[in-house]
Structures are given as C-alpha cells and as structure tokens.
Design an enzyme around this catalytic site. Structure first.
Site, PDB file in Angstrom:
ATOM      1  N   CYS A 119       0.811  -1.216   0.000  1.00 51.54           N
ATOM      2  CA  CYS A 119       0.000   0.000   0.000  1.00 51.54           C
ATOM      3  C   CYS A 119       0.846   1.269   0.000  1.00 51.54           C
ATOM      4  CB  CYS A 119      -0.942  -0.001   1.193  1.00 51.54           C
ATOM      5  SG  CYS A 119      -2.087  -1.401   1.225  1.00 51.54           S
ATOM      6  N   HIS A 259      -2.975   7.072   3.413  1.00 49.64           N
ATOM      7  CA  HIS A 259      -3.480   5.812   2.881  1.00 49.64           C
ATOM      8  C   HIS A 259      -4.820   5.509   3.535  1.00 49.64           C
ATOM      9  CE1 HIS A 259      -4.006   1.726   1.760  1.00 49.64           C
ATOM     10  NE2 HIS A 259      -3.579   1.202   2.884  1.00 49.64           N
ATOM     11  N   ASN A 289     -10.227   0.285   1.003  1.00 49.64           N
ATOM     12  CA  ASN A 289      -8.763   0.261   0.891  1.00 49.64           C
ATOM     13  C   ASN A 289      -8.376  -0.219  -0.500  1.00 49.64           C
ATOM     14  OD1 ASN A 289      -6.028  -0.275   0.992  1.00 49.64           O
ATOM     15  ND2 ASN A 289      -6.093  -1.415   2.908  1.00 49.64           N
TER      16      ASN A 289
END
Length: 340
Positions: A119, A259, A289
């Site tokens: 990520c 994030h 996500n």
C-alpha cells in the site's frame, strides 16, 4: 535532444483516476460473510467499496487513470519518458503491468517498470519518479497506482474482505516551478513485519498447487492487530520526518492525504500529529482500501473539492506490506486544467 536542468523539483502536472462501476455495500457484504453494516462502520469506517468485474485487470484500470492524468496535464503520449506502476495485483508476473499500460496508451518513447511496496507503493513510485526528474534524466514521468484486490481477497474472512477494494490513480510528474513540487520524501521498511501482511503462495517460494489453492494461500492474509499497531506509529513518524527534511513543521501542513486503510488509524495518526481531522482527506467510507491506488484517488478528490490552493503544503503518507512506509511533502502548484 532536450536538455533538462538538474536540481529542479518534480511536481504533479496532471492527475486521473479510474473506479469500477460495481458498488459493494456493507449490507450486501453482510449476506456473504458474518458481519453487519454497523460492525464495519464502527470498526473501520467503510460504507461501500468498488469492485472490478471479472474481465477487468489492474492494467485496464491503470490505463484509464493514466490517460486521464495525461489529458489533465496536456501531455501527449510521445512526451512520456518513463512509466512506473505500483501494484500488488499485477496482470501477471511478467511482462510488467507498466509495459501493458505503455502499449495500451502508445507511449512509444518511454521506459516502463513495476514497483512492489504494498500500500506504500504509490509513495515509493512517486519518490522514484521524482529522482529521474531532479537528476535531469527525464522530463515527464507517469506514476500509476492500480489494484484489483478483490481478486486476491478471501471473501469468507471478515477481517480482510470488509476492507479491500479496487481502483486506480495516476499522476504526471514534470519539473516544477522553483519553490514548488515534491520538497522531500521519507521511505522506510521493516522486513521483520512481512509475515503480518502477505499473500503466501504464487511465487518461487510456494508456487500454486491444488493444495495451496485449497488452503487459500493465494489470498491476502493479515494480522490486523499487528498492522494496526505498526500503522499508528509509522504514519505520523514518516510524516514528521519528511517535513523535517523539507524544513517545515506540522503546523505548516494544509492537508494530509493518508493511505485509506482504516478510519481509526487515521484518527490515531491525527492525534499523534496534534492536527485536527479537518486537515485529513478521508474517502475510505466510499472506496475502501485500494492499496497503492488509495493516495492518488484521495488526492484527486481533494483537488476536485477545492481542498488545496496554490502554495499549500500537502503531505502524502502511507504504510503497507513489507512492512513498508513512506511520506512525501509537496508545495502545491495549481493544475492548469480543471479536475473532473
């Protein structure tokens, strides 16, 4: 041959996103796994997420996002010198997804490669691309974060399936005006934590077999408590370190684009940074996500909603598998074309 002066900072000249049409709500997810809308909202802050269809690969989403970024920047295909794709869900191990996108868009003059940092991938790719510009090697770098996490999700595991989603975001990097652009980056990794967030099978260590597939070792696995503990420390520390390199303080930051993993993680980072939540861009409630795509998707929405103006300091920050983390600090220069 174009001679590019060394020492110029790289700036974001264009941005684009691509989100699948399919919306998966919490209520629908509750019919697939033992969970509820209330449980998901309270635990992670997600209300719905986008899911790619069976025919869509990471390159498909990334191609659309990249084309939109080039259009926003007013950059022609032949001007692109380098394509960097950050992804944990490439179309295949090789050729690189970056090469597939290069072919799709006719970027005939560019080099292309993939980058794997979970990520954190977009921040890593942004830092990498900016170095080519600052060194004077290239003038135009296309950075893409694209994911189809739904294809590696165990839809019977409520700890992970409530989080993960699909999407792509891309930016065009070019030399910025003096005083603007990417002022500093801070990257980090701790391989000791790799076991807490991984996809065990499918590589040379454990190739796919009927046994690994039956055991769902081809799906993403996460130790949620350990990742949470790591993230609430990594996000604020990386942000502060990048700000220090830029000679700035947290109070100089107009907007933090983190994030989009878990609202509680973002809230914990805000407390540690002693910054109000109003300075944080959050859209995980609608998109979940999306791994390496989450930061550019959130940045795009911030720009679309006029949350950044010329001269503002913006901090981009992420954590991910590896375990990895990274932050980038930019002085924003308004894009020439309106974000749509």
């Amino acid at each position: 041959m174009i001679v590019i002066p060394m020492g110029l900072k790289a700036g974001i000249a264009g941005i684009g996103v691509c989100l699948p049409d399919r919306v998966l709500t919490n209520d629908e997810l509750a019919t697939m796994v033992d969970t509820s809308d209330t449980w998901i909202r309270e635990r992670v802050g997600v209300l719905e997420r986008r899911i790619a269809d069976k025919a869509q690969a990471a390159s498909d989403l990334g191609t659309v996002a990249a084309a939109r970024a080039l259009e926003t920047a007013g950059v022609a295909a032949e001007e692109v010198d380098l394509v960097i794709v950050a992804t944990a869900t490439p179309d295949m191990l090789f050729p690189a997804t970056a090469c597939i996108i290069q072919e799709n868009l006719g970027l005939k003059n560019s080099a292309a490669f993939d980058l794997a940092a979970g990520c954190s991938g977009f921040i890593y790719a942004l830092a990498t691309g900016s170095q080519f510009i600052e060194s004077g090697v290239y003038r135009t770098v296309l950075v893409i974060g694209t994911e189809t996490l739904s294809k590696i999700t165990d839809w019977t595991d409520r700890e992970t399936c409530i989080l993960l989603a699909d999407g792509a975001g891309a930016v065009v990097l070019r030399p910025a005006q003096p005083g603007y652009g990417i002022l500093a980056v801070k990257l980090g990794a701790d391989g000791l934590g790799g076991k807490h967030l991984r996809r065990p099978a499918g590589g040379s260590r454990q190739p796919h077999t009927p046994q690994t597939l039956a055991a769902k070792l081809d799906k993403l696995q996460m130790n949620g408590q350990e990742v949470f503990r790591f993230a609430i420390k990594a996000l604020p520390e990386a942000t502060l370190e990048a700000l220090a390199v830029a000679g700035l303080d947290k109070d100089d930051v107009a907007l933090v684009v983190p994030h989009q993993a878990n609202r509680r993680i973002i809230e914990a980072a805000a407390r540690r940074l002693e910054l109000p939540m109003e300075r944080f861009m959050i859209n995980l409630d609608r998109y979940g996500n999306t791994s390496s795509a989450s930061v550019p998707i959130a940045l795009h929405e911030a720009l679309k909603n006029d949350r950044l103006k010329d001269g503002d300091i913006v901090a981009l920050t992420a954590f991910g598998a590896g375990l990895t983390w990274g932050s980038a600090v930019l002085r924003w220069h308004s894009l020439a074309r309106r974000i749509t």
